[in-house]
Motif scaffolding. Structure first.
Motif, PDB file in Angstrom:
ATOM      1  N   GLN A   1       0.985  -1.291   0.257  1.00 24.88           N
ATOM      2  CA  GLN A   1      -0.026   0.457   0.064  1.00 24.88           C
ATOM      3  C   GLN A   1       0.869   1.052   0.628  1.00 24.88           C
ATOM      4  O   GLN A   1       0.384   2.425  -0.604  1.00 24.88           O
ATOM      5  N   LEU A   2       1.589   1.288   0.753  1.00 25.52           N
ATOM      6  CA  LEU A   2       3.256   2.525   0.561  1.00 25.52           C
ATOM      7  C   LEU A   2       3.234   2.543  -1.271  1.00 25.52           C
ATOM      8  O   LEU A   2       3.956   3.268  -1.359  1.00 25.52           O
TER       9      LEU A   2
ATOM     10  N   LEU B   1       1.589   1.618  -3.758  1.00 22.13           N
ATOM     11  CA  LEU B   1       1.038   2.403  -4.340  1.00 22.13           C
ATOM     12  C   LEU B   1       0.604   3.584  -4.346  1.00 22.13           C
ATOM     13  O   LEU B   1       0.448   4.302  -5.544  1.00 22.13           O
ATOM     14  N   SER B   2       1.001   4.242  -3.157  1.00 22.84           N
ATOM     15  CA  SER B   2       0.070   5.676  -2.592  1.00 22.84           C
ATOM     16  C   SER B   2       1.521   6.604  -2.918  1.00 22.84           C
ATOM     17  O   SER B   2       1.571   7.455  -2.912  1.00 22.84           O
ATOM     18  N   GLY B   3       2.532   5.879  -3.218  1.00 23.12           N
ATOM     19  CA  GLY B   3       4.407   6.808  -3.262  1.00 23.12           C
ATOM     20  C   GLY B   3       4.985   7.226  -1.945  1.00 23.12           C
ATOM     21  O   GLY B   3       5.896   8.031  -2.359  1.00 23.12           O
ATOM     22  N   GLU B   4       4.429   7.363  -0.925  1.00 21.03           N
ATOM     23  CA  GLU B   4       4.758   7.525   0.408  1.00 21.03           C
ATOM     24  C   GLU B   4       5.851   6.756   0.509  1.00 21.03           C
ATOM     25  O   GLU B   4       7.027   7.781   0.389  1.00 21.03           O
TER      26      GLU B   4
ATOM     27  N   THR C   1       8.723   8.334  -1.942  1.00 25.87           N
ATOM     28  CA  THR C   1       9.140   9.423  -1.604  1.00 25.87           C
ATOM     29  C   THR C   1      10.648   9.726  -0.345  1.00 25.87           C
ATOM     30  O   THR C   1      11.668   9.925  -0.532  1.00 25.87           O
TER      31      THR C   1
ATOM     32  N   GLU D   1       3.044  -0.558   8.925  1.00 24.05           N
ATOM     33  CA  GLU D   1       4.006   0.496   7.680  1.00 24.05           C
ATOM     34  C   GLU D   1       5.390   0.225   8.682  1.00 24.05           C
ATOM     35  O   GLU D   1       6.501   0.761   7.969  1.00 24.05           O
TER      36      GLU D   1
END
Length: 277
Positions: A72-73, A75-78, A81, A244
């Motif tokens: 999920q991280l 996919l979100s791009g977080e 970053t 996470e």
């Protein structure tokens, strides 16, 4: 005549034993299989232990939960970053350490006068932990990017520098004597003999520095940063986002493995001459 030659070649081919491919491939396959089984057992244990109540699931989630959070991280791009911020800092500090440590190490190792003069200073700083100087770097350079580049530069310099000095000092004297007997210049002796013979030991220091760059940076990001994997792990811990947090830790582990593998490949590329010896 043609028939005779064909019969001779057939007889010779029968006598020549087939290449022993399995003798070299099979042990390496078994070795890789053993390592894979150990990793699989580790991840299976990680998955089962929280479900059986062997560890508190709130603080140690299952491996599938961590992988789900990790995906999920992504996919979100977080995650990208924070990963991008950390990898840029690590590469810049690491490259600066290479530019400083290798030439300086070659100079100190090649010239005994320089080695004698700088040895006390080297012994002082080699025993100083980089993280112990982190408050000093923050006070002098602030909490921005420069302080992080500086701490990585300091941490990576010493393993590269010390291994480079040791590599030059411990070159086989027979190589040097053989080269001098050919009346080559000092520059060619250094470039053609000393430097190639020093490459394996220098790369040992480079690999140590590559791992150290990640570890020191993560610790620095935990203290003063607004992005990066170290900051992300601290942030998720404070906000009780435990899956996470483990996803961030897993990312750091994978990053260390990739960096080490790339450095090993680079070492093999620069050490091809050893296959000819």
């Amino acid at each position: 005549m043609v028939t005779i030659r064909k019969s001779i070649n057939e007889e010779l081919q029968k006598k020549i034993p087939p290449p022993r491919v399995k003798a070299t491939v099979f042990p390496s396959f078994l070795n890789g299989l053993k390592k894979t089984i150990v990793l699989i057992l580790f991840f299976v244990t990680w998955e089962i232990a929280p479900k059986l109540g062997l560890v508190d699931r709130a603080f140690f989630p299952t491996f599938s939960e961590v992988i789900g959070a990790w995906w999920q991280l992504i996919l979100s791009g977080e995650l990208f970053t924070h990963f991008q911020a950390s990898i840029i800092r690590s590469i810049v500090g690491f490259l600066l350490a290479l530019l400083v440590a290798i030439p300086l190490g070659l100079l100190i190792g090649w010239y005994p006068v320089a080695r004698d003069l700088l040895s006390p200073l080297l012994e002082l700083f080699r025993n100083t932990a980089a993280l112990a100087l982190l408050p000093v770097f923050i006070l002098l350079l602030g909490i921005g990017e420069i302080s992080k580049f500086a701490i990585i530069l300091f941490a990576c310099t010493w393993p590269i520098l010390l291994n480079t000095i040791s590599a030059v000092k411990n070159v086989d004297p027979l190589f040097i004597k053989s080269a001098r007997s050919m009346n080559i210049s000092s520059f060619k002796l250094f470039y053609k003999v000393i430097l190639p013979a020093s490459v394996p030991t220098i790369f040992t220091g480079i690999r140590m520095a590559g791992t150290g760059a990640i570890l020191v940076l993560i610790a620095a990001e935990m203290v003063g940063a607004k992005e990066g994997l170290g900051y992300f792990i601290t942030y998720t811990q404070y906000n009780f986002l435990i899956p996470e947090m483990y996803a961030g830790i897993l990312t750091i582990s994978l990053l260390g493995l990739v960096i080490n593998h790339l450095l090993v490949l680079l070492e093999k590329r620069f050490s091809r001459w050893k296959q000819l010896v």
